[in-house]
Design a protein around this motif. Structure first.
Motif, PDB file in Angstrom:
ATOM      1  N   ILE A 180     -69.417  -2.266  85.678  1.00 30.58           N
ATOM      2  CA  ILE A 180     -68.034  -2.166  85.328  1.00 30.58           C
ATOM      3  C   ILE A 180     -67.604  -3.306  84.680  1.00 30.58           C
ATOM      4  CG2 ILE A 180     -65.753  -2.106  86.569  1.00 30.58           C
ATOM      5  CD1 ILE A 180     -67.066  -0.544  88.803  1.00 30.58           C
ATOM      6  N   LEU A 181     -68.049  -4.665  84.843  1.00 29.03           N
ATOM      7  CA  LEU A 181     -67.193  -5.713  84.321  1.00 29.03           C
ATOM      8  C   LEU A 181     -68.080  -5.740  82.812  1.00 29.03           C
ATOM      9  CD1 LEU A 181     -67.662  -8.428  87.014  1.00 29.03           C
ATOM     10  CD2 LEU A 181     -65.570  -7.474  86.179  1.00 29.03           C
ATOM     11  N   GLN A 182     -69.210  -5.153  82.887  1.00 28.82           N
ATOM     12  CA  GLN A 182     -69.805  -5.393  81.437  1.00 28.82           C
ATOM     13  C   GLN A 182     -68.832  -4.316  80.626  1.00 28.82           C
ATOM     14  OE1 GLN A 182     -73.820  -3.783  81.355  1.00 28.82           O
ATOM     15  NE2 GLN A 182     -74.468  -5.257  80.319  1.00 28.82           N
ATOM     16  N   GLU A 183     -68.440  -3.018  81.024  1.00 29.27           N
ATOM     17  CA  GLU A 183     -67.731  -2.213  80.416  1.00 29.27           C
ATOM     18  C   GLU A 183     -66.279  -2.665  80.036  1.00 29.27           C
ATOM     19  OE1 GLU A 183     -67.391   1.310  78.133  1.00 29.27           O
ATOM     20  OE2 GLU A 183     -69.027   1.251  79.531  1.00 29.27           O
ATOM     21  N   LEU A 184     -65.637  -3.328  80.873  1.00 23.99           N
ATOM     22  CA  LEU A 184     -64.250  -3.885  80.739  1.00 23.99           C
ATOM     23  C   LEU A 184     -64.299  -5.111  79.656  1.00 23.99           C
ATOM     24  CD1 LEU A 184     -63.179  -4.023  84.407  1.00 23.99           C
ATOM     25  CD2 LEU A 184     -62.234  -2.504  82.595  1.00 23.99           C
ATOM     26  N   MET A 185     -65.481  -5.814  79.805  1.00 21.35           N
ATOM     27  CA  MET A 185     -65.464  -6.863  78.817  1.00 21.35           C
ATOM     28  C   MET A 185     -65.698  -6.456  77.364  1.00 21.35           C
ATOM     29  SD  MET A 185     -67.402  -9.608  81.199  1.00 21.35           S
ATOM     30  CE  MET A 185     -67.546 -11.093  79.966  1.00 21.35           C
ATOM     31  N   ASN A 186     -66.414  -5.364  77.135  1.00 22.57           N
ATOM     32  CA  ASN A 186     -66.881  -4.696  75.955  1.00 22.57           C
ATOM     33  C   ASN A 186     -65.467  -4.181  75.317  1.00 22.57           C
ATOM     34  OD1 ASN A 186     -69.483  -5.080  75.174  1.00 22.57           O
ATOM     35  ND2 ASN A 186     -70.073  -3.651  76.641  1.00 22.57           N
ATOM     36  N   ASN A 187     -64.767  -3.497  76.417  1.00 26.29           N
ATOM     37  CA  ASN A 187     -63.490  -2.739  75.960  1.00 26.29           C
ATOM     38  C   ASN A 187     -62.597  -3.694  75.595  1.00 26.29           C
ATOM     39  OD1 ASN A 187     -64.432  -0.194  76.445  1.00 26.29           O
ATOM     40  ND2 ASN A 187     -63.664  -0.209  78.269  1.00 26.29           N
ATOM     41  N   SER A 188     -62.413  -5.099  76.265  1.00 22.97           N
ATOM     42  CA  SER A 188     -61.579  -5.887  76.111  1.00 22.97           C
ATOM     43  C   SER A 188     -61.657  -6.696  74.473  1.00 22.97           C
ATOM     44  CB  SER A 188     -61.423  -6.951  77.075  1.00 22.97           C
ATOM     45  OG  SER A 188     -61.260  -6.592  78.248  1.00 22.97           O
ATOM     46  N   ILE A 189     -63.069  -6.739  73.974  1.00 24.24           N
ATOM     47  CA  ILE A 189     -63.259  -7.495  72.837  1.00 24.24           C
ATOM     48  C   ILE A 189     -63.293  -6.587  71.710  1.00 24.24           C
ATOM     49  CG2 ILE A 189     -65.020  -8.700  71.549  1.00 24.24           C
ATOM     50  CD1 ILE A 189     -65.648 -10.160  74.512  1.00 24.24           C
ATOM     51  N   ARG A 190     -64.012  -5.208  72.117  1.00 20.45           N
ATOM     52  CA  ARG A 190     -64.133  -4.402  70.874  1.00 20.45           C
ATOM     53  C   ARG A 190     -62.832  -3.655  70.732  1.00 20.45           C
ATOM     54  NH1 ARG A 190     -68.571  -0.127  72.068  1.00 20.45           N
ATOM     55  NH2 ARG A 190     -69.653  -2.006  72.311  1.00 20.45           N
ATOM     56  N   HIS A 191     -62.270  -3.189  71.589  1.00 22.52           N
ATOM     57  CA  HIS A 191     -60.769  -2.401  71.219  1.00 22.52           C
ATOM     58  C   HIS A 191     -59.579  -3.310  71.622  1.00 22.52           C
ATOM     59  CE1 HIS A 191     -63.475   1.125  71.261  1.00 22.52           C
ATOM     60  NE2 HIS A 191     -63.667   0.925  72.442  1.00 22.52           N
ATOM     61  N   GLY A 192     -59.661  -4.169  72.676  1.00 22.10           N
ATOM     62  CA  GLY A 192     -58.278  -5.106  73.006  1.00 22.10           C
ATOM     63  C   GLY A 192     -58.173  -6.152  72.187  1.00 22.10           C
ATOM     64  N   LYS A 193     -59.416  -6.625  71.220  1.00 24.10           N
ATOM     65  CA  LYS A 193     -59.042  -7.899  70.450  1.00 24.10           C
ATOM     66  C   LYS A 193     -58.662  -9.042  71.240  1.00 24.10           C
ATOM     67  CE  LYS A 193     -59.845  -4.958  67.075  1.00 24.10           C
ATOM     68  NZ  LYS A 193     -61.165  -4.656  66.614  1.00 24.10           N
ATOM     69  N   ASN A 234     -66.263   6.504  82.941  1.00 24.95           N
ATOM     70  CA  ASN A 234     -67.592   5.702  83.311  1.00 24.95           C
ATOM     71  C   ASN A 234     -67.338   4.617  84.391  1.00 24.95           C
ATOM     72  OD1 ASN A 234     -69.988   4.841  83.411  1.00 24.95           O
ATOM     73  ND2 ASN A 234     -70.029   3.380  81.924  1.00 24.95           N
ATOM     74  N   ILE A 235     -66.101   3.967  84.123  1.00 23.07           N
ATOM     75  CA  ILE A 235     -65.665   2.952  85.201  1.00 23.07           C
ATOM     76  C   ILE A 235     -65.323   3.533  86.442  1.00 23.07           C
ATOM     77  CG2 ILE A 235     -63.877   1.195  85.430  1.00 23.07           C
ATOM     78  CD1 ILE A 235     -63.980   0.470  82.667  1.00 23.07           C
ATOM     79  N   GLU A 236     -64.295   4.798  86.467  1.00 24.72           N
ATOM     80  CA  GLU A 236     -63.994   5.616  87.445  1.00 24.72           C
ATOM     81  C   GLU A 236     -65.119   5.967  88.221  1.00 24.72           C
ATOM     82  OE1 GLU A 236     -60.854   7.940  86.431  1.00 24.72           O
ATOM     83  OE2 GLU A 236     -59.327   6.543  86.278  1.00 24.72           O
ATOM     84  N   SER A 237     -65.933   6.694  87.640  1.00 24.71           N
ATOM     85  CA  SER A 237     -67.183   7.156  88.351  1.00 24.71           C
ATOM     86  C   SER A 237     -67.874   6.343  89.203  1.00 24.71           C
ATOM     87  CB  SER A 237     -67.897   8.191  87.318  1.00 24.71           C
ATOM     88  OG  SER A 237     -68.666   7.246  86.600  1.00 24.71           O
ATOM     89  N   ARG A 238     -67.929   4.991  88.510  1.00 25.13           N
ATOM     90  CA  ARG A 238     -68.740   4.199  89.273  1.00 25.13           C
ATOM     91  C   ARG A 238     -67.877   3.418  90.529  1.00 25.13           C
ATOM     92  NH1 ARG A 238     -73.174   2.271  86.407  1.00 25.13           N
ATOM     93  NH2 ARG A 238     -73.230   2.662  84.276  1.00 25.13           N
ATOM     94  N   VAL A 239     -66.716   3.407  90.521  1.00 29.43           N
ATOM     95  CA  VAL A 239     -65.854   2.916  91.563  1.00 29.43           C
ATOM     96  C   VAL A 239     -66.141   4.140  92.556  1.00 29.43           C
ATOM     97  CG1 VAL A 239     -63.404   2.714  92.333  1.00 29.43           C
ATOM     98  CG2 VAL A 239     -64.217   1.519  90.196  1.00 29.43           C
ATOM     99  N   GLU A 240     -66.117   5.252  91.959  1.00 28.99           N
ATOM    100  CA  GLU A 240     -66.114   6.314  93.185  1.00 28.99           C
ATOM    101  C   GLU A 240     -67.328   6.565  93.991  1.00 28.99           C
ATOM    102  OE1 GLU A 240     -64.287  10.080  94.807  1.00 28.99           O
ATOM    103  OE2 GLU A 240     -63.700   8.506  93.155  1.00 28.99           O
ATOM    104  N   ILE A 241     -68.592   5.960  93.221  1.00 30.53           N
ATOM    105  CA  ILE A 241     -69.912   5.850  93.866  1.00 30.53           C
ATOM    106  C   ILE A 241     -69.608   5.148  95.024  1.00 30.53           C
ATOM    107  CG2 ILE A 241     -72.228   4.977  93.733  1.00 30.53           C
ATOM    108  CD1 ILE A 241     -71.974   5.702  90.571  1.00 30.53           C
ATOM    109  N   PHE A 242     -69.127   3.911  95.060  1.00 33.39           N
ATOM    110  CA  PHE A 242     -68.998   2.989  96.260  1.00 33.39           C
ATOM    111  C   PHE A 242     -67.821   3.228  96.892  1.00 33.39           C
ATOM    112  CE2 PHE A 242     -68.523  -0.044  92.634  1.00 33.39           C
ATOM    113  CZ  PHE A 242     -67.148  -0.270  92.856  1.00 33.39           C
ATOM    114  N   GLN A 243     -67.017   4.408  96.778  1.00 30.34           N
ATOM    115  CA  GLN A 243     -65.781   4.644  97.339  1.00 30.34           C
ATOM    116  C   GLN A 243     -64.687   3.594  97.445  1.00 30.34           C
ATOM    117  OE1 GLN A 243     -67.494   5.568 101.431  1.00 30.34           O
ATOM    118  NE2 GLN A 243     -67.722   7.667 100.745  1.00 30.34           N
TER     119      GLN A 243
END
Length: 262
Positions: A180-193, A234-243
């Motif tokens: 999740i953190l990997q995805e968030l960080m990628n989004n922050s830098i790639r899309h969020g600048k 992808n982030i939401e599905s991972r959060v759903e996995i561990f409820q």
């Protein structure tokens, strides 16, 4: 007074009263029936929405897995197979007659260099599948390494603070948090600048919580909910996995704040 008339009036009153009670009972029964029917319909609609949401999350998990498989297959083909093919060709060249010492040295050097690159790429692919630091030293060490990688490669200021004590046996849970953190960080830098990122692990109301903040360009949360990309699903599905629960707070030009429990 006519006693017969009085008796008749009493009977009429009793009949009308009985009819009124019967009608009231029918009204109550009908009210209960339709109310119950409405409640059941509402529950069915709610369940259908939950099932639909579960299907959407499952679909996003499958899509994510397929994207990962495709990327790994591409990496294996481009980085490993191609280099091993060249190593094989160079190895066959060694059997050619009348090779000079210079030619032999060049071929051997090519084989050594290509083999080293193939090994380095195979380690990178293995690291992407399961970070060795996470497996050996736990979530805190893995997140620290992830932050260092992003700092070095992306020139981004990242602060990480941990106030929790993790149970190292919860490896599956920690892997999901790491992704999740990997995805968030990628989004922050790639899309969020974003140029600054903050990550805090702490306890809120007895629950392990991660607060993630960046200073990027942000996005419209409502708009994003209506057209969720694969990353958010992808982030939401991972959060759903561990409820757990996740909350996005953002607006255009105001960065992103994400809080999730695990």
């Amino acid at each position: 007074m006519n006693p017969v008339r009085d008796d008749a009036d009493i009977v009429i009153v009793i009949i009308y009263t009985s009819i009124a009670f019967v009608l009231m009972a029918l009204v109550l029964i009908l009210f209960y029936y339709f109310s119950r029917k409405k409640i059941i319909r509402h529950e069915l609609e709610k369940r259908d929405l939950q099932i639909s949401h579960q299907r959407e999350l499952l679909h996003s998990v499958i899509l994510t897995q397929e994207v990962e498989r495709k990327r790994i297959a591409q990496d294996l083909h481009d980085d490993i197979s191609s280099k091993l093919n060249i190593v094989s060709l160079n190895s066959h060249l060694l059997t050619a007659p009348n090779l000079s010492e210079t030619e032999l040295s060049e071929i051997k050097l090519n084989i050594i260099n290509l083999t080293a690159k193939a090994l380095e790429n195979s380690r990178r692919i293995a690291h992407d599948l399961l970070p060795p630091v996470l497996e050996k030293f736990g979530l805190q060490a893995a997140v620290e390494e992830l932050c260092q990688e992003f700092k070095t490669a992306k020139k981004t200021s990242i602060t990480f603070q941990n106030e929790l004590i993790f149970d190292i046996v919860e490896e599956d849970l920690h892997l999901q948090v790491f992704r999740i953190l990997q995805e968030l960080m990628n989004n922050s830098i790639r899309h969020g600048k974003a140029t600054k990122i903050s990550i805090i692990f702490h306890e809120v109301n007895g629950q392990q919580t991660c607060d993630y903040v960046d200073n990027g360009i942000g996005f419209d949360v409502e708009e994003a909910k209506n057209k969720k990309g694969l990353g958010m699903k992808n982030i939401e599905s991972r959060v759903e996995i561990f409820q757990g629960n996740i909350n996005f707070n953002s607006s255009k030009n105001n960065g992103v704040k994400v809080s999730f429990t695990f």
